[in-house]
Design an enzyme around this catalytic site. Sequence first.
Site, mmCIF file in Angstrom:
data_model
loop_
_atom_site.group_PDB
_atom_site.id
_atom_site.type_symbol
_atom_site.label_atom_id
_atom_site.label_comp_id
_atom_site.label_asym_id
_atom_site.label_seq_id
_atom_site.Cartn_x
_atom_site.Cartn_y
_atom_site.Cartn_z
ATOM 1 N N PRO A 78 0.823 -1.217 0.000
ATOM 2 C CA PRO A 78 0.000 0.000 0.000
ATOM 3 C C PRO A 78 0.853 1.261 0.000
ATOM 4 C CG PRO A 78 0.101 -0.928 2.208
ATOM 5 C CD PRO A 78 0.801 -1.901 1.308
ATOM 6 N N THR A 79 0.526 2.171 -0.892
ATOM 7 C CA THR A 79 1.222 3.460 -0.962
ATOM 8 C C THR A 79 0.215 4.558 -1.288
ATOM 9 O OG1 THR A 79 1.790 2.977 -3.276
ATOM 10 C CG2 THR A 79 3.492 2.561 -1.622
ATOM 11 N N SER A 107 -4.036 1.258 0.018
ATOM 12 C CA SER A 107 -3.929 2.171 1.149
ATOM 13 C C SER A 107 -5.289 2.737 1.531
ATOM 14 C CB SER A 107 -2.985 3.332 0.790
ATOM 15 O OG SER A 107 -3.020 4.341 1.776
ATOM 16 N N GLN A 127 -5.555 -1.731 3.589
ATOM 17 C CA GLN A 127 -4.657 -1.330 4.671
ATOM 18 C C GLN A 127 -5.345 -0.269 5.507
ATOM 19 O OE1 GLN A 127 -3.296 1.972 4.572
ATOM 20 N NE2 GLN A 127 -2.089 1.803 6.448
ATOM 21 N N TYR A 129 -4.920 2.431 9.154
ATOM 22 C CA TYR A 129 -4.384 2.956 10.407
ATOM 23 C C TYR A 129 -5.581 3.146 11.328
ATOM 24 C CZ TYR A 129 -0.498 4.468 7.374
ATOM 25 O OH TYR A 129 0.528 4.529 6.472
ATOM 26 N N THR A 155 -1.525 -1.427 9.912
ATOM 27 C CA THR A 155 -0.190 -0.854 10.025
ATOM 28 C C THR A 155 0.036 -0.423 11.462
ATOM 29 O OG1 THR A 155 -0.137 -0.130 7.720
ATOM 30 C CG2 THR A 155 1.336 0.999 9.250
ATOM 31 N N LYS A 222 1.184 -5.346 9.893
ATOM 32 C CA LYS A 222 2.294 -4.822 9.087
ATOM 33 C C LYS A 222 3.131 -3.831 9.891
ATOM 34 C CE LYS A 222 3.157 -2.224 4.793
ATOM 35 N NZ LYS A 222 3.707 -0.962 5.369
ATOM 36 N N SER A 244 8.310 -5.164 7.975
ATOM 37 C CA SER A 244 8.406 -3.911 7.225
ATOM 38 C C SER A 244 8.931 -2.818 8.140
ATOM 39 C CB SER A 244 7.021 -3.503 6.690
ATOM 40 O OG SER A 244 7.074 -2.250 6.036
ATOM 41 N N HIS A 246 8.474 0.284 6.889
ATOM 42 C CA HIS A 246 7.729 1.369 6.237
ATOM 43 C C HIS A 246 8.588 2.063 5.172
ATOM 44 C CE1 HIS A 246 3.741 3.303 7.263
ATOM 45 N NE2 HIS A 246 4.142 4.064 6.268
ATOM 46 N N ARG A 249 10.551 5.120 6.122
ATOM 47 C CA ARG A 249 9.863 6.405 6.230
ATOM 48 C C ARG A 249 9.402 6.724 7.652
ATOM 49 N NH1 ARG A 249 8.166 8.450 1.377
ATOM 50 N NH2 ARG A 249 6.229 9.327 2.220
ATOM 51 N N GLY A 279 13.178 -2.691 -0.160
ATOM 52 C CA GLY A 279 14.368 -2.764 -1.002
ATOM 53 C C GLY A 279 14.364 -3.871 -2.034
ATOM 54 N N ARG A 281 14.241 -5.219 -5.427
ATOM 55 C CA ARG A 281 14.437 -4.596 -6.736
ATOM 56 C C ARG A 281 14.627 -5.600 -7.865
ATOM 57 N NH1 ARG A 281 12.967 -1.113 -3.858
ATOM 58 N NH2 ARG A 281 13.843 0.980 -3.544
ATOM 59 N N GLY A 300 7.179 -1.931 -2.872
ATOM 60 C CA GLY A 300 6.730 -0.584 -2.549
ATOM 61 C C GLY A 300 7.035 0.408 -3.649
#
Length: 352
Positions: A78-79, A107, A127, A129, A155, A222, A244, A246, A249, A279, A281, A300
């Site tokens: 989620p972003t 998100s 997701q 909060y 989260t 999460k 995670s 985050h 962040r 990370g 990739r 992410g």
Amino acid sequence: MTPDRRLAGLEDRARLRLPAPVFEYVAQGARDGHTTAAAPGSWRQWPLHPHVLRDVTRVDPGTVVLGRTTAVPFGVAPTTLQRAIHPDGELAIARAVAAADGLMVVSSNAGTTFADLATTGVRWWVQCYLPADRTLALPLLRRAVEAGADAVVLTVDTPVVGTKYSTDPQGTVIWDVVDPSMLRVNFDPGYDDAPGSEKALDLGPHDIDWLRSTTGLPVVVKGVLRGDDAVRAVDAGASAVWVSNHGGRQLDGAVSTASALPGVVAAVHGRAQVYVDGGIRTGIDVVTALALGADHVFLGRLPLWALVDGEHGVRETLSELRDQTLETLRLTGAATVPDTRGLVVVEGAKGL
């Protein structure tokens, strides 16, 4: 440009094409960004020990996630502010993930309604909060359930939002330029002004059971980096824990997820599923995470950089990552995801 090199160049392409505040929002980490900067490449601390003399004529990269099979072992995390990257935002990613027969986590701050996302046919989780007044979360959760969310991702690493520094000389940040319609469209009007709408500072294991009973859905926790916290979550009824930080962040200086994962897997000891992001990739990173015991891997920033080219860009990126994963599975002698266990040697991994 070869596929491997194209994935490596996605961030640079996005830097050139996105407005500076949008690019910075996606790329930046908390404070001095040490945790964010260390994530790409962190998986290489774990060398792979490949098998040989194994039949890899047919290789199946699929995983079973909360009882359902996905065709690829990675999903999209989620972003926020996806529509600031491309007008189609979450819809573009959802369509690309659906085409890959994958999994998307949406998100709570999404700029696309849950009902619209459901029309893409994507498998998705919501997701959230939790606010100080838990009842304020109920309308959003009901909308997610009605639109077909398969699970709730709680989260837990954001009691407050980690401090981030703008590199703009004038101090311009994303919230100074973003259109409010690009996010939080699934909340009730006036939510942010309601007493108790601030993020909860008193999250506890009881919230896991509350979410499960309220929604009727499995709960994924999460933001876990420690084995003891993972055990508390599972004891409280979590169906999975998600390793995670985050994306760096929240707490700058937090342990990398590549380092934290083995201890969490050891502590959970098969009682619940374990997921990881941070990370990732390359397909080598994906297989390394699976070899360390992750049941599924989440992406992410990589799909966000690809989103610059809309649905096509995300489809192409997921396809290339799948190809890399298949190649790595073959080169390590693993015909299935369970076969990856033991490809990484972890000495004495124990949860904190």
